[in-house]
Scaffold this motif. Structure first.
Motif, PDB file in Angstrom:
ATOM      1  N   THR A  50       2.216 -36.506 -16.365  1.00  0.00           N
ATOM      2  CA  THR A  50       3.574 -36.977 -17.637  1.00  0.00           C
ATOM      3  C   THR A  50       4.419 -35.480 -17.255  1.00  0.00           C
ATOM      4  N   GLU A  51       4.203 -34.602 -17.320  1.00  0.00           N
ATOM      5  CA  GLU A  51       5.237 -33.497 -16.551  1.00  0.00           C
ATOM      6  C   GLU A  51       6.459 -34.036 -15.255  1.00  0.00           C
ATOM      7  N   ALA A  52       5.948 -34.371 -14.625  1.00  0.00           N
ATOM      8  CA  ALA A  52       6.899 -35.194 -13.497  1.00  0.00           C
ATOM      9  C   ALA A  52       8.035 -36.331 -14.743  1.00  0.00           C
ATOM     10  N   LYS A  53       6.983 -36.829 -14.803  1.00  0.00           N
ATOM     11  CA  LYS A  53       7.008 -38.005 -15.952  1.00  0.00           C
ATOM     12  C   LYS A  53       8.812 -37.601 -16.575  1.00  0.00           C
ATOM     13  N   ALA A  54       7.767 -36.825 -17.298  1.00  0.00           N
ATOM     14  CA  ALA A  54       9.261 -36.253 -18.147  1.00  0.00           C
ATOM     15  C   ALA A  54      10.445 -35.617 -17.627  1.00  0.00           C
ATOM     16  N   PHE A  55      10.077 -35.114 -16.301  1.00  0.00           N
ATOM     17  CA  PHE A  55      11.077 -33.741 -15.689  1.00  0.00           C
ATOM     18  C   PHE A  55      12.430 -35.402 -14.845  1.00  0.00           C
ATOM     19  N   SER A  56      12.036 -36.461 -15.004  1.00  0.00           N
ATOM     20  CA  SER A  56      12.944 -37.521 -14.413  1.00  0.00           C
ATOM     21  C   SER A  56      13.542 -38.587 -15.969  1.00  0.00           C
ATOM     22  N   LYS A  57      12.811 -38.420 -16.957  1.00  0.00           N
ATOM     23  CA  LYS A  57      13.897 -38.530 -18.225  1.00  0.00           C
ATOM     24  C   LYS A  57      14.290 -37.224 -18.651  1.00  0.00           C
ATOM     25  N   ALA A  58      14.057 -36.450 -18.742  1.00  0.00           N
ATOM     26  CA  ALA A  58      15.478 -35.593 -19.258  1.00  0.00           C
ATOM     27  C   ALA A  58      16.156 -34.242 -17.937  1.00  0.00           C
ATOM     28  N   PRO A  59      16.704 -33.527 -18.744  1.00  0.00           N
ATOM     29  CA  PRO A  59      17.159 -32.694 -17.968  1.00  0.00           C
ATOM     30  C   PRO A  59      16.700 -31.141 -17.942  1.00  0.00           C
ATOM     31  N   VAL A  60      16.804 -30.519 -16.472  1.00  0.00           N
ATOM     32  CA  VAL A  60      15.765 -29.788 -16.336  1.00  0.00           C
ATOM     33  C   VAL A  60      16.066 -28.268 -17.577  1.00  0.00           C
ATOM     34  N   GLY A  61      17.314 -28.402 -17.613  1.00  0.00           N
ATOM     35  CA  GLY A  61      17.657 -27.026 -18.629  1.00  0.00           C
ATOM     36  C   GLY A  61      17.476 -27.458 -20.088  1.00  0.00           C
ATOM     37  N   PHE A  62      16.877 -28.407 -20.082  1.00  0.00           N
ATOM     38  CA  PHE A  62      16.316 -29.293 -21.596  1.00  0.00           C
ATOM     39  C   PHE A  62      14.739 -28.689 -21.848  1.00  0.00           C
ATOM     40  N   LEU A  63      14.315 -28.946 -20.124  1.00  0.00           N
ATOM     41  CA  LEU A  63      12.369 -29.106 -20.264  1.00  0.00           C
ATOM     42  C   LEU A  63      11.994 -27.904 -19.780  1.00  0.00           C
ATOM     43  N   ALA A  64      12.541 -26.542 -18.711  1.00  0.00           N
ATOM     44  CA  ALA A  64      12.757 -25.640 -18.150  1.00  0.00           C
ATOM     45  C   ALA A  64      11.840 -24.892 -18.961  1.00  0.00           C
ATOM     46  N   PRO A  65      12.465 -24.686 -20.350  1.00  0.00           N
ATOM     47  CA  PRO A  65      12.062 -23.984 -21.143  1.00  0.00           C
ATOM     48  C   PRO A  65      10.379 -24.123 -21.577  1.00  0.00           C
ATOM     49  N   LEU A  66      10.760 -25.458 -21.828  1.00  0.00           N
ATOM     50  CA  LEU A  66       9.467 -25.568 -23.032  1.00  0.00           C
ATOM     51  C   LEU A  66       7.985 -26.143 -22.268  1.00  0.00           C
ATOM     52  N   ASP A  67       8.081 -25.902 -20.361  1.00  0.00           N
ATOM     53  CA  ASP A  67       6.906 -26.081 -19.828  1.00  0.00           C
ATOM     54  C   ASP A  67       7.067 -24.763 -19.840  1.00  0.00           C
ATOM     55  N   PHE A  68       7.853 -23.360 -20.251  1.00  0.00           N
ATOM     56  CA  PHE A  68       7.057 -22.377 -20.133  1.00  0.00           C
ATOM     57  C   PHE A  68       5.815 -22.115 -22.009  1.00  0.00           C
TER      58      PHE A  68
END
Length: 122
Positions: A50-68
């Motif tokens: 699901t994390e890989a799928k999210a990174f394929s759909k949204a910009p890294v700059g948006f998802l990286a803080p959410l990953d933390f």
């Protein structure tokens, strides 16, 4: 790269990377523990996918803080489930991570720079 391939590569790299350290002291878990270990493994693979799928759909700059957010979430679950009291640094880190997640997820996403589109238009 497809999310399934990312999951496969990460899983294979994890096994191959940790196997040399695990083999010298390997203890086979009792069969009674296998269902729980299987469930944990499946949850781990599902989380990676699901994390890989999210990174394929949204910009890294948006998802990286959410990953933390996993760090304060783990601290919170440790407190709720096991009574572990987080220390001051964990609290400060959680506040910083939560603030970064709020900043990253707020605002107009259409105004964010998208380098790939910008270079394609040149």
């Amino acid at each position: 790269m497809a999310p399934g391939m990312v999951t496969l590569i990460c899983s294979a790299a994890s096994v191959l990377g940790t196997l040399p350290a695990a083999l010298p002291s390997w203890v086979t878990p009792p069969p009674a523990d296998w269902p729980v270990l299987t469930a944990l493994g499946l949850c781990g693979v599902a989380a990676q996918y699901t994390e890989a799928k999210a990174f394929s759909k949204a910009p890294v700059g948006f998802l990286a803080p959410l990953d933390f957010l996993a760090v304060p979430a783990a601290a919170g679950l440790g407190w709720l489930l096991f009574g572990e009291v987080p220390n001051m640094l964990t609290g400060i880190g959680a506040v910083v991570v939560l603030a970064a997640a709020v900043v990253a997820s707020s605002g107009n996403t259409s105004r964010r720079r998208q380098p790939v589109k910008r270079f394609a238009e040149v």
